[in-house]
Design a protein around this motif. Structure first.
Motif, PDB file in Angstrom:
ATOM      1  N   VAL A   1       0.841  -1.199   0.000  1.00 34.46           N
ATOM      2  CA  VAL A   1       0.000   0.000   0.000  1.00 34.46           C
ATOM      3  C   VAL A   1       0.879   1.253   0.000  1.00 34.46           C
ATOM      4  N   LYS A   2       1.928   1.211   0.799  1.00 33.10           N
ATOM      5  CA  LYS A   2       2.830   2.349   0.884  1.00 33.10           C
ATOM      6  C   LYS A   2       3.549   2.574  -0.458  1.00 33.10           C
ATOM      7  N   GLN A   3       3.979   1.463  -1.107  1.00 33.92           N
ATOM      8  CA  GLN A   3       4.632   1.576  -2.414  1.00 33.92           C
ATOM      9  C   GLN A   3       3.685   2.143  -3.466  1.00 33.92           C
ATOM     10  N   ASP A   4       2.409   1.697  -3.439  1.00 33.81           N
ATOM     11  CA  ASP A   4       1.419   2.228  -4.385  1.00 33.81           C
ATOM     12  C   ASP A   4       1.194   3.723  -4.178  1.00 33.81           C
ATOM     13  N   GLU A   5       1.152   4.134  -2.913  1.00 29.59           N
ATOM     14  CA  GLU A   5       0.967   5.553  -2.624  1.00 29.59           C
ATOM     15  C   GLU A   5       2.166   6.373  -3.107  1.00 29.59           C
ATOM     16  N   GLN A   6       3.379   5.818  -2.919  1.00 32.23           N
ATOM     17  CA  GLN A   6       4.576   6.507  -3.392  1.00 32.23           C
ATOM     18  C   GLN A   6       4.572   6.636  -4.916  1.00 32.23           C
ATOM     19  N   ARG A   7       4.151   5.560  -5.604  1.00 40.43           N
ATOM     20  CA  ARG A   7       4.082   5.607  -7.065  1.00 40.43           C
ATOM     21  C   ARG A   7       3.081   6.663  -7.524  1.00 40.43           C
ATOM     22  N   LYS A   8       1.911   6.683  -6.889  1.00 45.90           N
ATOM     23  CA  LYS A   8       0.897   7.675  -7.269  1.00 45.90           C
ATOM     24  C   LYS A   8       1.402   9.093  -7.032  1.00 45.90           C
ATOM     25  N   SER A   9       2.098   9.300  -5.910  1.00 45.81           N
ATOM     26  CA  SER A   9       2.605  10.652  -5.627  1.00 45.81           C
ATOM     27  C   SER A   9       3.680  11.048  -6.634  1.00 45.81           C
ATOM     28  N   LYS A  10       4.520  10.080  -7.039  1.00 41.72           N
ATOM     29  CA  LYS A  10       5.551  10.380  -8.038  1.00 41.72           C
ATOM     30  C   LYS A  10       4.925  10.719  -9.393  1.00 41.72           C
ATOM     31  N   ILE A  11       3.874   9.971  -9.766  1.00 38.38           N
ATOM     32  CA  ILE A  11       3.175  10.264 -11.019  1.00 38.38           C
ATOM     33  C   ILE A  11       2.558  11.653 -10.969  1.00 38.38           C
ATOM     34  N   MET A  12       1.958  11.994  -9.837  1.00 35.58           N
ATOM     35  CA  MET A  12       1.334  13.315  -9.691  1.00 35.58           C
ATOM     36  C   MET A  12       2.377  14.425  -9.767  1.00 35.58           C
ATOM     37  N   ILE A  13       3.539  14.200  -9.113  1.00 35.10           N
ATOM     38  CA  ILE A  13       4.604  15.205  -9.143  1.00 35.10           C
ATOM     39  C   ILE A  13       5.084  15.417 -10.573  1.00 35.10           C
ATOM     40  N   ARG A  14       5.271  14.310 -11.315  1.00 32.09           N
ATOM     41  CA  ARG A  14       5.707  14.426 -12.714  1.00 32.09           C
ATOM     42  C   ARG A  14       4.653  15.125 -13.563  1.00 32.09           C
ATOM     43  N   ALA A  15       3.397  14.771 -13.352  1.00 33.13           N
ATOM     44  CA  ALA A  15       2.326  15.391 -14.145  1.00 33.13           C
ATOM     45  C   ALA A  15       2.218  16.884 -13.848  1.00 33.13           C
ATOM     46  N   ILE A  16       2.302  17.259 -12.571  1.00 29.16           N
ATOM     47  CA  ILE A  16       2.184  18.671 -12.195  1.00 29.16           C
ATOM     48  C   ILE A  16       3.394  19.465 -12.695  1.00 29.16           C
ATOM     49  N   SER A  17       4.598  18.897 -12.521  1.00 26.50           N
ATOM     50  CA  SER A  17       5.789  19.617 -12.992  1.00 26.50           C
ATOM     51  C   SER A  17       5.791  19.729 -14.514  1.00 26.50           C
ATOM     52  N   GLY A  18       5.339  18.671 -15.204  1.00 23.69           N
ATOM     53  CA  GLY A  18       5.238  18.728 -16.662  1.00 23.69           C
ATOM     54  C   GLY A  18       4.240  19.772 -17.115  1.00 23.69           C
ATOM     55  N   ALA A  19       3.088  19.833 -16.428  1.00 20.52           N
ATOM     56  CA  ALA A  19       2.081  20.843 -16.769  1.00 20.52           C
ATOM     57  C   ALA A  19       2.607  22.245 -16.493  1.00 20.52           C
ATOM     58  N   GLY A  20       3.352  22.392 -15.393  1.00 16.85           N
ATOM     59  CA  GLY A  20       3.942  23.696 -15.075  1.00 16.85           C
ATOM     60  C   GLY A  20       4.956  24.131 -16.119  1.00 16.85           C
ATOM     61  N   LEU A  21       5.820  23.191 -16.535  1.00 20.59           N
ATOM     62  CA  LEU A  21       6.796  23.507 -17.576  1.00 20.59           C
ATOM     63  C   LEU A  21       6.110  23.909 -18.873  1.00 20.59           C
ATOM     64  N   PHE A  22       5.073  23.160 -19.220  1.00 26.14           N
ATOM     65  CA  PHE A  22       4.366  23.483 -20.461  1.00 26.14           C
ATOM     66  C   PHE A  22       3.646  24.823 -20.360  1.00 26.14           C
ATOM     67  N   ALA A  23       3.151  25.168 -19.156  1.00 28.01           N
ATOM     68  CA  ALA A  23       2.492  26.466 -18.982  1.00 28.01           C
ATOM     69  C   ALA A  23       3.487  27.606 -19.167  1.00 28.01           C
ATOM     70  N   VAL A  24       4.678  27.458 -18.589  1.00 31.58           N
ATOM     71  CA  VAL A  24       5.720  28.486 -18.759  1.00 31.58           C
ATOM     72  C   VAL A  24       6.111  28.598 -20.224  1.00 31.58           C
ATOM     73  N   PHE A  25       6.288  27.441 -20.855  1.00 28.62           N
ATOM     74  CA  PHE A  25       6.667  27.427 -22.261  1.00 28.62           C
ATOM     75  C   PHE A  25       5.584  28.067 -23.129  1.00 28.62           C
TER      76      PHE A  25
END
Length: 201
Positions: free
Chosen positions: A6-30
């Motif tokens: 359960v802890k590993q799944d939560e870590q994976r989900k948080s990593k996916i969210m961090i990547r998605a948010i940072s990617g969206a932020g980069l694209f917004a700046v661009f």
């Protein structure tokens, strides 16, 4: 499911969210820079060249600094950055010359733009002579390898970015769409790796 799964799944989900948010932020700046116009997009390309060269050169610098470079090879970083400056000056000088010749309002700069290649050649000659004078007995093979690495890095950064810069003025769409694909591919590569990678390895 166990507590560790359960802890590993939560870590994976948080990593996916961090990547998605940072990617969206980069694209917004661009996207904002694209909206502001060609000059800002050219600025992004120039900053990308600088940062990419810095990162790729750092790889070998940190690997060999304490064993070979420190106290034995003078002006090691200086010559690398001089090659970068020469490549940038020549590339952007060529680009500026094309812009001046294609824009009638800037035609009074044509007599000055004709000297850009001469200045670029003088900078190249100076950098070449300085690189040769810093060659140290016992380290020549390493220094030639390092020079080859610098040239490869320049081809990867300045060489590729030159064509991007020239195509910016053909339409910003052709510059924006590949960047969006890179952001989406980065996120999808991570998602595919954690979902499928462990099953097949």
């Amino acid at each position: 499911m166990s507590a560790t799964q359960v802890k590993q799944d939560e870590q994976r989900k948080s990593k996916i969210m961090i990547r998605a948010i940072s990617g969206a932020g980069l694209f917004a700046v661009f996207s904002t820079c694209v909206y502001l116009g060609h000059l800002y997009v050219c600025g992004i390309v120039a900053v990308s060249e600088f940062l990419l060269f810095q990162e790729l050169v750092k790889v070998r610098y940190h690997m060999y600094y304490t064993t070979i470079i420190e106290d034995t090879i003078p002006l090691f970083r200086t010559t690398q950055w001089m090659w970068f400056c020469v490549a940038i000056f020549y590339t952007y000088g060529d680009f500026v010359t094309e812009v001046i010749q294609s824009n009638p309002d800037l035609h009074y700069y044509i007599p000055y733009s004709q000297y850009l290649n001469t200045v670029a050649f003088l900078l190249y000659s100076t950098t070449f002579v300085l690189t040769i004078t810093t060659m140290q007995t016992g380290h020549i093979k390493f220094q030639l390898n390092q020079l080859c690495w610098t040239i490869v890095v320049l081809c990867l950064t300045v060489g590729q970015m030159k064509y991007i810069m020239h195509n910016i003025f053909n339409g910003l769409f052709w510059f924006t769409f590949p960047f969006l694909l890179v952001v989406v591919n980065d996120i999808m590569a991570y998602v595919s790796g954690i979902t499928c990678g462990r099953k097949f390895i």
